[in-house]
Scaffold this active site. Structure first.
Site, PDB file in Angstrom:
ATOM      1  N   ASP A  21       0.202  -0.345  -3.348  1.00  0.00           N
ATOM      2  CA  ASP A  21       0.711   0.127  -2.393  1.00  0.00           C
ATOM      3  C   ASP A  21       0.451   1.802  -1.864  1.00  0.00           C
ATOM      4  OD1 ASP A  21       3.307  -0.073  -1.246  1.00  0.00           O
ATOM      5  OD2 ASP A  21       4.514   0.579  -3.057  1.00  0.00           O
ATOM      6  N   ASN A  69       7.274  -8.800   3.569  1.00  0.00           N
ATOM      7  CA  ASN A  69       6.336  -7.862   4.305  1.00  0.00           C
ATOM      8  C   ASN A  69       6.376  -8.041   5.902  1.00  0.00           C
ATOM      9  OD1 ASN A  69       3.909  -6.816   1.882  1.00  0.00           O
ATOM     10  ND2 ASN A  69       5.442  -5.809   2.835  1.00  0.00           N
TER      11      ASN A  69
END
Ligand code: IPE
Ligand code: IPE
Ligand code: MG
Length: 246
Positions: A21, A69
């Protein structure tokens, strides 16, 4: 003594899972758009895969794209998929050279067809490699995976190939995407976010969690070694007392 040499091979995690991330924030810090962050994240993937294989880790799972996502701006999703196709294509040779087997977990059928085909080809081309298994979590979310497992089990009950009394933890395990993969001993998340974001909820039951402020494109071999060394200081009790462990 280098960080790598400090790692005790006897207590090495055999499976490490990583939530990669911070690509977007890294790009912002560099005054570039988010895609630039994702592109630079590929170097970290290369470094981490190499480091994990070198120290002797057997399974490395990388969370590359979550079910959620898909809700990102369309141009980012398209760019990520293109990057994926390109990277898998470019890295297959190196995977074979290092005897690394590629696998993938997630709703792979939802990937664009070129991406899906590229992935399947790479999985097939690397299937005989034995040094380490690299698992890409793509279009993956744990709730999707568990829901899917429940459906498959329910179907078996319905057509009477399984009885309710027979259901145990192994039944659940064997219907997850990770059926043939041991649970991770160590889970790393970069970028300072302290959450799981729908990743391996069942499999992380007793996993040691490690959070680092490093943004994914800055993550290097040394960062993996630090995480492993930190893991090796932990006492894993699995519900027992400290005295029972020694
Ligand atoms: C992780 O970085 C990569 C993916 C989720 C595909 P992000 O893109 O989430 O970066 P941040 O969290 O916005 O910085
Ligand atoms: C988790 O990161 C998914 C991946 C790394 C692929 P996100 O950036 O999507 O997670 P949230 O939205 O911050 O929880
Ligand atoms: Mg993020």
């Amino acid at each position: 003594m280098s960080l790598k040499d400090k790692i005790n091979p006897e207590t090495l995690p055999q499976h490490i899972a990583i939530i990669m991330d911070g690509n977007g924030r890294w790009a912002k810090q560099h005054g570039a758009d988010r895609i630039f962050g994702h592109e630079n994240g590929v170097k970290s993937v290369r470094d981490t895969v190499e480091a994990a294989a070198e120290v002797g880790v057997k399974f490395l799972t990388l969370y590359a794209f979550s079910t959620e996502n898909w809700n990102r701006p369309q141009e980012e999703v398209i760019a990520l998929m293109q990057l994926l196709v390109h990277t898998i294509n470019a890295e297959t040779k190196t995977l074979n050279k290092n005897s690394i087997r590629l696998q993938a977990i997630g709703d792979l059928k939802s990937l664009p067809v070129d991406c899906y085909n590229e992935l399947q080809e790479a999985i097939d081309n690397t299937k005989n490699n034995t040094r380490m298994t690299l698992v890409l979590a793509l279009s993956y979310s744990s709730r999707w995976e568990i829901t899917n497992a429940v459906k498959q089990i329910a179907e078996k009950i319905e057509n009477k190939t399984l009885s309710v009394a027979e259901i145990n933890e192994n039944t659940i395990n064997s219907h997850l995407c990770t059926a043939n993969i041991p649970d991770p001993e160590l889970m790393i998340r970069t970028s300072g976010e302290n959450r799981i974001s729908n990743f391996l909820l069942w499999q992380l039951a007793y996993t040691e969690l490690y959070f680092t402020e490093k943004l994914w494109p800055d993550f290097r071999k040394e960062d993996l070694y630090l995480a492993i060394l930190n893991y090796q200081t932990r006492e894993r009790r699995f519900g027992k007392t400290s005295e029972q462990i020694v």
